[in-house]
Design an enzyme around this catalytic site. Sequence first.
Site, PDB file in Angstrom:
ATOM      1  N   LYS A 239       3.956 -16.604   0.403  1.00 32.99           N
ATOM      2  CA  LYS A 239       4.428 -15.310  -0.106  1.00 32.99           C
ATOM      3  C   LYS A 239       3.347 -14.279   0.118  1.00 32.99           C
ATOM      4  CE  LYS A 239       7.307 -12.859  -2.656  1.00 32.99           C
ATOM      5  NZ  LYS A 239       7.296 -11.854  -1.591  1.00 32.99           N
TER       6      LYS A 239
ATOM      7  N   LYS B  34      -4.045 -15.546  -5.953  1.00 36.95           N
ATOM      8  CA  LYS B  34      -3.333 -14.667  -6.885  1.00 36.95           C
ATOM      9  C   LYS B  34      -2.143 -15.403  -7.509  1.00 36.95           C
ATOM     10  CE  LYS B  34      -3.267 -10.526  -5.034  1.00 36.95           C
ATOM     11  NZ  LYS B  34      -2.829  -9.325  -4.304  1.00 36.95           N
TER      12      LYS B  34
ATOM     13  N   LYS C  98       0.434 -13.631   4.450  1.00 41.11           N
ATOM     14  CA  LYS C  98       0.254 -12.188   4.681  1.00 41.11           C
ATOM     15  C   LYS C  98       0.617 -11.892   6.121  1.00 41.11           C
ATOM     16  CE  LYS C  98      -1.053  -8.520   2.378  1.00 41.11           C
ATOM     17  NZ  LYS C  98      -0.888  -8.266   0.934  1.00 41.11           N
TER      18      LYS C  98
ATOM     19  N   THR D 275       3.250  -3.462  -9.269  1.00 39.96           N
ATOM     20  CA  THR D 275       1.815  -3.676  -9.059  1.00 39.96           C
ATOM     21  C   THR D 275       1.026  -2.741  -9.974  1.00 39.96           C
ATOM     22  OG1 THR D 275       2.278  -4.265  -6.772  1.00 39.96           O
ATOM     23  CG2 THR D 275      -0.005  -3.747  -7.297  1.00 39.96           C
TER      24      THR D 275
ATOM     25  N   ASN E 110       1.957   3.692  -3.164  1.00 45.25           N
ATOM     26  CA  ASN E 110       2.719   2.920  -4.144  1.00 45.25           C
ATOM     27  C   ASN E 110       1.843   2.573  -5.348  1.00 45.25           C
ATOM     28  OD1 ASN E 110       3.370   0.056  -5.257  1.00 45.25           O
ATOM     29  ND2 ASN E 110       5.297   0.803  -4.459  1.00 45.25           N
TER      30      ASN E 110
ATOM     31  N   SER F 258       7.879  -9.771  -7.662  1.00 52.29           N
ATOM     32  CA  SER F 258       8.516 -10.308  -6.451  1.00 52.29           C
ATOM     33  C   SER F 258       9.097 -11.688  -6.750  1.00 52.29           C
ATOM     34  CB  SER F 258       7.504 -10.442  -5.312  1.00 52.29           C
ATOM     35  OG  SER F 258       7.413  -9.241  -4.599  1.00 52.29           O
TER      36      SER F 258
HETATM   37  P1  NAD Z   1       0.559   2.714   0.391  1.00 58.30           P
HETATM   38  O1  NAD Z   1       0.679   2.761   1.854  1.00 58.30           O
HETATM   39  O2  NAD Z   1       1.772   2.973  -0.415  1.00 58.30           O
HETATM   40  O3  NAD Z   1      -0.578   3.740  -0.099  1.00 58.30           O
HETATM   41  C1  NAD Z   1      -1.872   3.741   0.402  1.00 58.30           C
HETATM   42  C2  NAD Z   1      -2.557   5.013  -0.076  1.00 58.30           C
HETATM   43  O4  NAD Z   1      -3.937   4.962   0.302  1.00 58.30           O
HETATM   44  C3  NAD Z   1      -1.986   6.282   0.545  1.00 58.30           C
HETATM   45  O5  NAD Z   1      -1.934   7.283  -0.444  1.00 58.30           O
HETATM   46  C4  NAD Z   1      -3.021   6.661   1.603  1.00 58.30           C
HETATM   47  O6  NAD Z   1      -3.056   8.041   1.868  1.00 58.30           O
HETATM   48  C5  NAD Z   1      -4.279   6.218   0.891  1.00 58.30           C
HETATM   49  N1  NAD Z   1      -5.409   6.043   1.799  1.00 58.30           N
HETATM   50  C6  NAD Z   1      -5.422   5.516   3.042  1.00 58.30           C
HETATM   51  N2  NAD Z   1      -6.664   5.567   3.546  1.00 58.30           N
HETATM   52  C7  NAD Z   1      -7.450   6.126   2.574  1.00 58.30           C
HETATM   53  C8  NAD Z   1      -8.820   6.436   2.483  1.00 58.30           C
HETATM   54  N3  NAD Z   1      -9.651   6.190   3.497  1.00 58.30           N
HETATM   55  N4  NAD Z   1      -9.266   6.977   1.338  1.00 58.30           N
HETATM   56  C9  NAD Z   1      -8.434   7.231   0.316  1.00 58.30           C
HETATM   57  N5  NAD Z   1      -7.130   6.962   0.332  1.00 58.30           N
HETATM   58  C10 NAD Z   1      -6.643   6.412   1.460  1.00 58.30           C
HETATM   59  O7  NAD Z   1      -0.068   1.266   0.059  1.00 58.30           O
HETATM   60  P2  NAD Z   1       0.004   0.481  -1.313  1.00 58.30           P
HETATM   61  O8  NAD Z   1       1.165  -0.431  -1.267  1.00 58.30           O
HETATM   62  O9  NAD Z   1      -0.185   1.420  -2.429  1.00 58.30           O
HETATM   63  O10 NAD Z   1      -1.279  -0.459  -1.152  1.00 58.30           O
HETATM   64  C11 NAD Z   1      -2.583  -0.004  -1.481  1.00 58.30           C
HETATM   65  C12 NAD Z   1      -3.463  -1.203  -1.704  1.00 58.30           C
HETATM   66  O11 NAD Z   1      -2.904  -2.025  -2.727  1.00 58.30           O
HETATM   67  C13 NAD Z   1      -3.635  -2.120  -0.492  1.00 58.30           C
HETATM   68  O12 NAD Z   1      -4.926  -2.689  -0.537  1.00 58.30           O
HETATM   69  C14 NAD Z   1      -2.605  -3.204  -0.743  1.00 58.30           C
HETATM   70  O13 NAD Z   1      -2.922  -4.408  -0.076  1.00 58.30           O
HETATM   71  C15 NAD Z   1      -2.732  -3.347  -2.241  1.00 58.30           C
HETATM   72  N6  NAD Z   1      -1.598  -3.972  -2.894  1.00 58.30           N
HETATM   73  C16 NAD Z   1      -0.346  -3.435  -2.799  1.00 58.30           C
HETATM   74  C17 NAD Z   1       0.707  -4.047  -3.456  1.00 58.30           C
HETATM   75  C18 NAD Z   1       2.100  -3.475  -3.458  1.00 58.30           C
HETATM   76  O14 NAD Z   1       2.972  -4.020  -4.162  1.00 58.30           O
HETATM   77  N7  NAD Z   1       2.378  -2.393  -2.754  1.00 58.30           N
HETATM   78  C19 NAD Z   1       0.490  -5.231  -4.195  1.00 58.30           C
HETATM   79  C20 NAD Z   1      -0.800  -5.727  -4.289  1.00 58.30           C
HETATM   80  C21 NAD Z   1      -1.829  -5.089  -3.637  1.00 58.30           C
END
Ligand code: NAD
Length: 424
Positions: free
Chosen positions: A77, A101, A113, A197, A228, A356
């Site tokens: 997953k 996790k 992943k 999350t 997100n 999820s």
């Molecule tokens: P997303 O694409 O929705 O958002 C990413 C955000 O980061 C955007 O606002 C983007 O502009 C910003 N960003 C990109 N580069 C940047 C930088 N250099 N400096 C500052 N901001 C920057 O992605 P997400 O789903 O929110 O995921 C973000 C992190 O959380 C990732 O590491 C992801 O692996 C982790 N994560 C996400 C989820 C999920 O359910 N979406 C779950 C667990 C972990």
Amino acid sequence: MAKKVAETCSEGSTLRATLNLIGESVELLRLSPAVYECLKVPMRFVEVSIPVEMDDGKMKVFTGYRSQHNNVLGPFKGGIRFHPDSNPDEVKALSMWMTLKCSLVGVPFGGGKGAVVCDSRKLSLKEKERVSRGYVRAMGEILGPETDIPAPDLYTDAQVMAWMADEYTHIKQKPSFGVVTGKPLPVGGCVGREEATSRGCVIALQQALAVLDIPLEGARVVIQGAGNVGGYSALLLEEEGCKVIAISDSRGGIYNPAGLDAQAVMAHKKKTGSLECFPGAEPVTNRELLQLECEVLLPAALENQLTADNAGQVRARVVVEGANGPTTPEADRIFHERNILMVPDILANSGGVTVSYFEWVQNNYGFRWDAATVNQRLNDKIVEAFRAVYQFNREHCPNAGMRTAAYAYAIQRLAEAMHYRGWL
Ligand code: NAD
């Protein structure tokens, strides 16, 4: 032992740091070296070419990856990200974190992943759809509701999941929506998954502040990332009475020491596509943002943002890792020395995979839970995991930080499952 394998991946890489941590945990727990052997490499790693017709009629070939790290606890997953910097080592490390996790938070999944190397901001909606469908066609054989279940990650969302579920359904010639999670509600999504999350981050943060005796009401929070995880965290924290004083995206951030109106900020971002020119706030760079004085720093963007270079300047009492891998091992050590409480990624952002799992259960049963049920069950899982890690830290590794405790606690559970399955 860890060193030997870690030497095969590049110096300072996330994968190398992860392998070192796994090796340390195996030693701390005095487990059989076979546990490390089982965890050091993914069970399967697949790289594919995805030919996609672009809007101008030309063909472009994208590279896709899927890492199936370990399935001792259940089907693989983990999310799929669309990012130009994605590479095999990063995807492998991310899949290892998923294994940890799921074990930590007690959901019956293994770790996986995936990624497509692309800049999704340069793709039209139709091109993004073709890339998403192409990924599923290329990987279809190894995905499945009982084998490997992707979800959204960086630059992928519920719409991408819907295209992927649809493509998989066409391939299999039967509705198979449980093949991915994080879908829109009308195609088998789970209420509350989109913000899960972030909700998990908020619950973990509540626990951390309680430990430090810091009131949640009025706590100043700085958030890196407004997607997100960062965006919903801002909204939920505001609801809880926290003061979100700064937030950023890839173009930079905004800051108001008196507190930002998170709802208005996210509405502005949705309307204009950026945080720039938000009224009543001053601009800050991402570097400055990480050093602002606050109670809580919530990195929610990319890996390796908190490093030996800036960890000494962080002025937060708690770091809650919404993102995966935002802190390097050196920065982690500095935070520990400076008594900054770290809520590590595999704990802090496990709300996403937890809900999820709830989505997958509902898909399997053809039954829908309401928001109150989802949120209560999520709360129970995160609180239980936080308390278990905190207690483990105090009892078994008081001189190390919460990350060491989280890894060791998760690996102990994995080792038990490996033992019973006869892998050791
Ligand atoms: P997303 O694409 O929705 O958002 C990413 C955000 O980061 C955007 O606002 C983007 O502009 C910003 N960003 C990109 N580069 C940047 C930088 N250099 N400096 C500052 N901001 C920057 O992605 P997400 O789903 O929110 O995921 C973000 C992190 O959380 C990732 O590491 C992801 O692996 C982790 N994560 C996400 C989820 C999920 O359910 N979406 C779950 C667990 C972990």
